[in-house]
Write a protein that holds these residues in place. Structure first.
Motif, PDB file in Angstrom:
ATOM      1  N   GLY A  65       0.703  -1.423   0.095  1.00  0.00           N
ATOM      2  CA  GLY A  65       0.082  -0.330  -0.019  1.00  0.00           C
ATOM      3  C   GLY A  65       0.795   0.858  -0.017  1.00  0.00           C
ATOM      4  O   GLY A  65       0.099   2.268   0.204  1.00  0.00           O
ATOM      5  N   GLU A  79      -1.065  -1.834   5.009  1.00  0.00           N
ATOM      6  CA  GLU A  79      -2.550  -2.547   4.193  1.00  0.00           C
ATOM      7  C   GLU A  79      -3.617  -1.942   4.492  1.00  0.00           C
ATOM      8  O   GLU A  79      -4.872  -1.820   3.697  1.00  0.00           O
ATOM      9  CB  GLU A  79      -2.214  -4.114   4.266  1.00  0.00           C
ATOM     10  CG  GLU A  79      -1.402  -4.766   3.995  1.00  0.00           C
ATOM     11  CD  GLU A  79      -0.779  -6.251   3.880  1.00  0.00           C
ATOM     12  OE1 GLU A  79      -1.700  -6.834   4.932  1.00  0.00           O
ATOM     13  OE2 GLU A  79       0.070  -6.574   4.327  1.00  0.00           O
ATOM     14  N   LYS A  85      -4.574   1.283   3.052  1.00  0.00           N
ATOM     15  CA  LYS A  85      -5.126   0.756   1.579  1.00  0.00           C
ATOM     16  C   LYS A  85      -6.238   0.264   1.400  1.00  0.00           C
ATOM     17  O   LYS A  85      -7.018   0.025   0.307  1.00  0.00           O
ATOM     18  CB  LYS A  85      -4.386  -0.080   1.051  1.00  0.00           C
ATOM     19  CG  LYS A  85      -4.031  -0.555  -0.700  1.00  0.00           C
ATOM     20  CD  LYS A  85      -2.713  -1.593  -1.129  1.00  0.00           C
ATOM     21  CE  LYS A  85      -2.701  -1.656  -2.295  1.00  0.00           C
ATOM     22  NZ  LYS A  85      -2.828  -3.362  -2.617  1.00  0.00           N
ATOM     23  N   ARG A  86      -6.536  -0.961   2.657  1.00  0.00           N
ATOM     24  CA  ARG A  86      -8.593  -2.030   1.520  1.00  0.00           C
ATOM     25  C   ARG A  86      -9.271  -1.433   2.784  1.00  0.00           C
ATOM     26  O   ARG A  86     -10.381  -1.852   1.937  1.00  0.00           O
ATOM     27  CB  ARG A  86      -7.408  -2.831   2.427  1.00  0.00           C
ATOM     28  CG  ARG A  86      -6.991  -3.702   1.659  1.00  0.00           C
ATOM     29  CD  ARG A  86      -7.076  -5.188   2.323  1.00  0.00           C
ATOM     30  NE  ARG A  86      -8.392  -6.166   2.201  1.00  0.00           N
ATOM     31  CZ  ARG A  86      -7.811  -7.319   2.330  1.00  0.00           C
ATOM     32  NH1 ARG A  86      -7.282  -7.979   3.232  1.00  0.00           N
ATOM     33  NH2 ARG A  86      -9.549  -7.629   2.264  1.00  0.00           N
ATOM     34  N   PHE A  87      -8.775  -0.744   4.170  1.00  0.00           N
ATOM     35  CA  PHE A  87     -10.353  -0.132   4.846  1.00  0.00           C
ATOM     36  C   PHE A  87      -9.835   1.016   5.638  1.00  0.00           C
ATOM     37  O   PHE A  87     -11.248   1.358   5.795  1.00  0.00           O
ATOM     38  CB  PHE A  87     -10.336  -1.472   6.313  1.00  0.00           C
ATOM     39  CG  PHE A  87      -9.772  -2.716   5.217  1.00  0.00           C
ATOM     40  CD1 PHE A  87     -10.770  -3.338   4.712  1.00  0.00           C
ATOM     41  CD2 PHE A  87      -8.668  -3.358   5.819  1.00  0.00           C
ATOM     42  CE1 PHE A  87     -11.111  -4.325   4.497  1.00  0.00           C
ATOM     43  CE2 PHE A  87      -9.050  -4.370   6.264  1.00  0.00           C
ATOM     44  CZ  PHE A  87      -9.852  -5.169   5.194  1.00  0.00           C
ATOM     45  N   HIS A 128     -12.127   4.408   3.883  1.00  0.00           N
ATOM     46  CA  HIS A 128     -12.375   4.535   3.323  1.00  0.00           C
ATOM     47  C   HIS A 128     -14.065   4.947   3.732  1.00  0.00           C
ATOM     48  O   HIS A 128     -14.349   4.346   4.789  1.00  0.00           O
ATOM     49  CB  HIS A 128     -12.455   3.449   2.458  1.00  0.00           C
ATOM     50  CG  HIS A 128     -11.890   2.648   1.271  1.00  0.00           C
ATOM     51  ND1 HIS A 128     -10.398   3.657   0.946  1.00  0.00           N
ATOM     52  CD2 HIS A 128     -10.958   1.760   1.415  1.00  0.00           C
ATOM     53  CE1 HIS A 128      -9.084   2.874   0.544  1.00  0.00           C
ATOM     54  NE2 HIS A 128      -9.690   2.192   0.922  1.00  0.00           N
ATOM     55  N   GLU A 143     -16.069   0.171  -1.536  1.00  0.00           N
ATOM     56  CA  GLU A 143     -15.115  -0.253  -0.729  1.00  0.00           C
ATOM     57  C   GLU A 143     -15.064  -0.299   1.180  1.00  0.00           C
ATOM     58  O   GLU A 143     -16.247   0.380   1.409  1.00  0.00           O
ATOM     59  CB  GLU A 143     -13.577   0.568  -0.575  1.00  0.00           C
ATOM     60  CG  GLU A 143     -13.059   0.777  -2.049  1.00  0.00           C
ATOM     61  CD  GLU A 143     -12.560   2.442  -2.678  1.00  0.00           C
ATOM     62  OE1 GLU A 143     -12.757   3.286  -2.300  1.00  0.00           O
ATOM     63  OE2 GLU A 143     -10.839   1.841  -2.705  1.00  0.00           O
ATOM     64  N   GLN A 144     -14.260  -1.471   1.575  1.00  0.00           N
ATOM     65  CA  GLN A 144     -14.920  -1.920   3.344  1.00  0.00           C
ATOM     66  C   GLN A 144     -14.424  -1.002   4.197  1.00  0.00           C
ATOM     67  O   GLN A 144     -13.204   0.228   3.370  1.00  0.00           O
ATOM     68  CB  GLN A 144     -14.153  -3.022   3.256  1.00  0.00           C
ATOM     69  CG  GLN A 144     -14.968  -4.184   2.415  1.00  0.00           C
ATOM     70  CD  GLN A 144     -15.945  -5.440   2.930  1.00  0.00           C
ATOM     71  OE1 GLN A 144     -16.509  -4.154   4.576  1.00  0.00           O
ATOM     72  NE2 GLN A 144     -15.941  -5.972   3.108  1.00  0.00           N
ATOM     73  N   TYR A 199      -7.872  -6.712  12.174  1.00  0.00           N
ATOM     74  CA  TYR A 199      -7.287  -7.003  11.289  1.00  0.00           C
ATOM     75  C   TYR A 199      -5.225  -7.008  11.838  1.00  0.00           C
ATOM     76  O   TYR A 199      -5.308  -8.112  10.988  1.00  0.00           O
ATOM     77  CB  TYR A 199      -7.927  -6.051  10.303  1.00  0.00           C
ATOM     78  CG  TYR A 199      -6.593  -6.082   9.181  1.00  0.00           C
ATOM     79  CD1 TYR A 199      -7.200  -6.867   7.891  1.00  0.00           C
ATOM     80  CD2 TYR A 199      -5.996  -5.086   8.613  1.00  0.00           C
ATOM     81  CE1 TYR A 199      -6.328  -7.450   6.692  1.00  0.00           C
ATOM     82  CE2 TYR A 199      -4.318  -5.913   6.769  1.00  0.00           C
ATOM     83  CZ  TYR A 199      -5.729  -6.478   6.038  1.00  0.00           C
ATOM     84  OH  TYR A 199      -4.968  -7.250   4.954  1.00  0.00           O
ATOM     85  N   ALA A 247     -13.358 -10.235   4.700  1.00  0.00           N
ATOM     86  CA  ALA A 247     -12.725  -9.010   4.430  1.00  0.00           C
ATOM     87  C   ALA A 247     -11.753  -9.356   4.626  1.00  0.00           C
ATOM     88  O   ALA A 247      -9.985  -8.918   4.513  1.00  0.00           O
ATOM     89  CB  ALA A 247     -13.587  -7.453   4.284  1.00  0.00           C
TER      90      ALA A 247
END
Length: 495
Positions: free
Chosen positions: A35, A400, A403-405, A407, A430-431, A461, A494
């Protein structure tokens, strides 16, 4: 759009041996997957101390490890070919390349010149003696190893405003070079510490000399022709007139790329000072959030005695977030450095969560926090110290998680001095996530994540809490965090 995440890919004690550029190339793809969107490289050009130079003792801006100068062809980090490979690898991986720019001074001159100078009071630089005297100073840079390739410009006494060492007579101090620029005074639009902070070290560059001004603009166009370049980190901005960087940044954006990322090191915690500087440079660049770094340091020292609800008070991130680059540590604040303010290891995961999982500010990761570092150096006590900066185990997962969560709409739940939370609602594509942290005991907090998540399972996570938790019918979730820790709760599907 992927939120920007910087990585400072070096530290003050990066080992010698010319291996860093190769390491950059080797890590480029994994950083992209993690990320990291942009890598800040150390000064890539030849420094006065040759193969040992960290890069801030600028000698030749046009020698990127190509010429036999200062006892070496390669810089501390590698030769030109390995630098080009490193920047290509980053580009191929979709990672931006941020170059460190040290324009304030030059060091390691090739020849002395007879100059007329006036003594300045080191504690109040505006107090300059009326009478000038003649001495020899290292102010002539001819770059004999390069022999005019890339640039034929010769730097001499007319290119500098001051020096700190004279010969014949032999004297150290702060000396204003008597020249035709500025009526013998220092540059304006610099920080007012010690009266006027134009002078820092070495041969101080005279930006009012139009030949110098044009040469530095030329270099700004030249560098991106040699290696990949998507932005710049501007060193020692408080010592350089704001009008110069206002013009220089505008010029390189116009001639190289309009979307170049630029962050200046104006190391000051006062928001009024930073606001004035941003106004002077037409808000063309970002600044490091010094006040927030200091808060992280203080919070790490105070433990449960620090009120986490105040962590962003008086910070650049709180007042001017679009111009804030946030950091936990850097090469100047690491142990045994002049501005040492090392955040305690237990608090670093909390600090990184605060800059990575929120929308405001652009976070910058420090190399030792991601990879670890060991080194030795002498301290202020005159003793030699062994230092180990361990890698933060959860930092890759935090990057990470950004980048993924990280949002969607953000809700800060800063309702407890020892336990705060950040909700990111996510978007249709996006999650989102719930980040909770504590500087005291284990804590719990019930937060709303929305009826659309009713009955859904969530897991940490980062793996600090092992259980699975579930939302109730109204979409409320009771999240947990261990004492002195951080957790990032995301939907189980996720993971």
């Amino acid at each position: 759009m992927l939120a920007r995440t910087l990585l400072q890919f070096f530290h003050w004690y990066t080992p010698e041996g010319g291996k860093l550029w190769s390491e950059v190339a080797d890590q480029a793809e994994s950083l992209s997957q993690m990320g990291v969107t942009d890598v800040w490289l150390p000064p890539a050009y030849k420094g006065a101390s040759g193969a040992a130079s960290i890069g801030y003792d600028t000698y030749d801006l046009f020698d990127l490890g190509e010429f036999d100068q200062k006892g070496t062809v390669a810089t501390k980090y590698g030769d030109l070919a390995s630098l080009q490979k490193a920047t290509r690898s980053l580009t191929d991986a979709g990672v931006g390349v941020i170059h460190d720019v040290v324009f304030n001074h030059k060091m390691g001159a090739d020849e002395t010149e007879r100059v007329h100078v006036r003594r300045a009071n080191p504690d109040d630089r505006n107090q300059i003696e009326d009478e000038a005297f003649e001495a020899s100073a290292y102010t002539r840079f001819t770059f004999p190893g390069r022999q005019g390739k890339h640039s034929k410009f010769i730097w001499d006494m007319k290119c500098f405003s001051g020096v700190d060492h004279l010969e014949d007579p032999d004297e150290n101090g702060v000396f204003r070079i008597a020249n035709e620029y500025g009526a013998g005074e220092w540059n304006a639009e610099v920080d007012d510490e010690v009266g006027n902070f134009d002078y820092l070290m070495g041969s101080d560059i005279e930006f009012r000399n139009n030949a110098v001004y044009e040469e530095l603009k030329f270099w700004g166009r030249w560098l991106p022709e040699q290696v990949a370049c998507t932005g710049f980190r501007l060193d020692a901005a408080k010592h350089i007139p704001a009008w110069f960087f206002r013009d220089w940044v505008g010029h390189v954006r116009e001639t190289v790329h309009p979307e170049l990322f630029v962050v200046a090191e104006y190391w000051h915690p006062d928001m009024d000072v930073l606001q004035r500087y941003l106004d002077q440079v037409d808000k063309q660049l970002m600044l490091f959030d010094v006040a927030l770094h200091h808060h992280f340091y203080e919070a790490s020292k105070a433990g449960g005695g620090f009120d986490l609800r105040t962590i962003f008070d008086g910070s650049l991130t709180a007042s001017i977030p679009d111009h804030a680059v946030t950091l936990v540590s850097n090469h100047d604040t690491q142990p045994l450095q002049a501005m040492e303010a090392s955040v305690e290891p237990w608090f670093k995961p909390l600090a990184y969560a605060l800059i990575l999982m929120r929308e405001q500010g652009t976070p910058c990761i420090f190399y030792p926090d991601l990879y670890g570092a060991k080194y030795r150096d002498s301290g202020d006590d005159g003793e030699t110290h062994e230092v180990e900066m361990p890698a933060i185990p959860c930092l890759p997962k935090l990057i990470e998680a950004r980048k993924r969560f990280a949002h969607g709409a953000q809700t800060d739940i800063f309702d407890d001095p020892h336990c705060i939370a950040i909700i990111r609602a996510g978007t249709a594509e996006e999650q989102g996530s719930v980040t909770i942290l504590s500087n005291g005991e284990e804590a719990r907090k019930t937060v709303p994540v929305g009826e659309g998540h009713a009955g859904q399972g969530f897991r940490d996570y980062l793996g600090h809490c092992e259980e699975e938790i579930f939302t109730d019918d109204a979409g409320n979730l009771e999240v947990r965090v261990n004492g002195g820790s951080v957790s990032v709760w995301v939907r189980s599907d996720a993971m």
